[in-house]
Design a protein around this motif. Structure first.
Motif, PDB file in Angstrom:
ATOM      1  N   GLY A 303       0.810  -1.216   0.000  1.00 39.18           N
ATOM      2  CA  GLY A 303       0.000   0.000   0.000  1.00 39.18           C
ATOM      3  C   GLY A 303       0.838   1.260   0.000  1.00 39.18           C
ATOM      4  N   SER A 304       2.036   1.200   0.595  1.00 38.48           N
ATOM      5  CA  SER A 304       2.901   2.377   0.658  1.00 38.48           C
ATOM      6  C   SER A 304       3.430   2.790  -0.713  1.00 38.48           C
ATOM      7  N   ALA A 305       3.346   1.885  -1.687  1.00 45.64           N
ATOM      8  CA  ALA A 305       3.806   2.199  -3.038  1.00 45.64           C
ATOM      9  C   ALA A 305       2.715   2.828  -3.879  1.00 45.64           C
ATOM     10  N   LEU A 306       1.506   2.944  -3.309  1.00 44.95           N
ATOM     11  CA  LEU A 306       0.351   3.403  -4.063  1.00 44.95           C
ATOM     12  C   LEU A 306      -0.232   4.687  -3.493  1.00 44.95           C
ATOM     13  N   ARG A 307      -1.017   5.346  -4.336  1.00 45.34           N
ATOM     14  CA  ARG A 307      -1.860   6.452  -3.889  1.00 45.34           C
ATOM     15  C   ARG A 307      -3.230   6.248  -4.502  1.00 45.34           C
ATOM     16  N   PHE A 308      -4.263   6.236  -3.689  1.00 47.70           N
ATOM     17  CA  PHE A 308      -5.616   5.993  -4.165  1.00 47.70           C
ATOM     18  C   PHE A 308      -6.278   7.302  -4.578  1.00 47.70           C
ATOM     19  N   VAL A 309      -6.852   7.312  -5.789  1.00 49.58           N
ATOM     20  CA  VAL A 309      -7.581   8.475  -6.294  1.00 49.58           C
ATOM     21  C   VAL A 309      -9.048   8.070  -6.430  1.00 49.58           C
ATOM     22  N   PRO A 310      -9.931   8.556  -5.559  1.00 46.15           N
ATOM     23  CA  PRO A 310     -11.351   8.199  -5.642  1.00 46.15           C
ATOM     24  C   PRO A 310     -11.952   8.593  -6.985  1.00 46.15           C
ATOM     25  N   TYR A 311     -12.957   7.849  -7.401  1.00 44.61           N
ATOM     26  CA  TYR A 311     -13.606   8.086  -8.696  1.00 44.61           C
ATOM     27  C   TYR A 311     -14.073   9.530  -8.827  1.00 44.61           C
ATOM     28  N   ALA A 312     -14.645  10.086  -7.773  1.00 40.95           N
ATOM     29  CA  ALA A 312     -15.185  11.443  -7.836  1.00 40.95           C
ATOM     30  C   ALA A 312     -14.101  12.493  -8.032  1.00 40.95           C
TER      31      ALA A 312
END
Length: 326
Positions: A303-312
């Motif tokens: 998870g530390s390698a990622l950044r989540f971008v919400p659909y909205a």
């Protein structure tokens, strides 16, 4: 001699790539949306006169089988073409590619202007980081002569003809959704300054998050997961599934081109490491025959390698063109 890309009032750009037999390289480059033309030929030889195929095959002319690629930078970046080129070759094999041996089949990228040179060198440096024994020529174009007509569009006319490039790559090129030219990797000094310690440790040093410790392991929202270092889109929430492993898991990448696989024999194991394409970030590992995965494939990602971008938030964040994949 070489031509200049003057099509469409000079908007078009050009690059020259050598990666073994030019039949496959030409077809691969022509598969990319945004490529205007691809011409098989001979580059960077000793002579100022056009050589014949037989002369080049002798290995005494200094020429390499090369493809001149003319592309529309408004539709595809040079970085995308160069990263694709590296997927088609073995960058550590200077004696040829596949079954084709000899200096005429050596891998190389030849540029005609400093702007292109900077992009090519940048991508080559990323590829050099993950390839022991890197030998790809990265040089200015000295000369180029189109090959005989029988070599132009060879695989189009002979679909079953010899090609050292895996055929799946042609389909991946045609369906490319993510352009790496938008996601440049910052320098090492800047990364050490701007990345959080845990992100730096995982992406740059190959560390591993503790299981169940990162919130993305149980994140179920709609959106995309991007490289924490460059922002390059990597996975869609549509491919995320619940797993007992304790890390975020995905059944497939958002675009097959955005991930790079490398053999990992650390800790006495034999695994397949997954890295991001443009940033060369360590992401995690990929496994096959996973009973929990809808595809049987498990991308086990830190998870530390990622950044989540919400659909909205995707459109405002510059990912609006990928909303149909979520």
């Amino acid at each position: 001699m070489q031509q200049c890309a003057k099509e469409d009032g000079g908007r078009m750009r050009e690059i020259y790539v050598a990666g073994g037999c030019f039949w496959g390289v030409e077809e691969l480059m022509r598969s990319v949306p945004g490529v205007v033309s691809a011409t098989a030929g001979y580059a960077n030889g000793f002579s100022s006169a056009a050589p014949s195929y037989a002369e080049v095959c002798s290995g005494r002319t200094g020429f390499a089988e090369t493809v001149r690629v003319v592309y529309d930078p408004g539709r595809v970046s040079l970085a995308a073409l160069v990263f694709l080129f590296f997927r088609a070759i073995d960058p550590a094999d200077g004696g040829g590619q596949g079954n084709d041996r000899g200096t005429q089949y050596r891998p190389g990228i030849y540029f005609t202007d400093e702007e292109s040179a900077a992009v090519v060198r940048g991508v080559a440096e990323v590829e050099r980081r993950r390839s022991a024994g890197f030998v790809v020529e990265v040089l200015p174009l000295r000369n180029f002569f189109p090959a005989e007509e029988m070599h132009q569009r060879f695989l189009e006319r002979h679909p079953g003809g010899y090609c050292h490039i895996r055929r799946e790559l042609f389909a991946e090129a045609r369906g490319m959704r993510v352009d790496p030219g938008r996601y440049e990797r910052p320098g090492d000094a800047e990364l050490s300054r701007v990345l959080a310690p845990e992100v730096f440790s995982v992406t740059q040093e190959g560390a591993t998050d503790l299981p169940w410790m990162h919130p993305y392991a149980e994140e179920s929202g709609r959106g995309i997961y991007v490289d924490a270092v460059t922002g390059e889109p990597l996975f869609s929430s549509a491919a995320k599934y619940a797993s007992a492993c304790g890390w975020p898991t995905f059944s497939e990448a958002l675009d097959p081109q955005v991930v790079v696989f490398r053999e990992d024999r650390s800790y006495g194991m034999r695994r397949t490491e997954v890295r991001s394409r443009a940033g060369d970030s360590h992401l995690g590992h990929v496994f096959s025959e996973d009973r929990e995965s809808p595809s049987g494939v498990r991308f086990c990602v830190n998870g530390s390698a990622l950044r989540f971008v919400p659909y909205a938030e995707m459109e405002a964040a510059g990912y609006g063109d990928l909303m149909d994949m979520v």
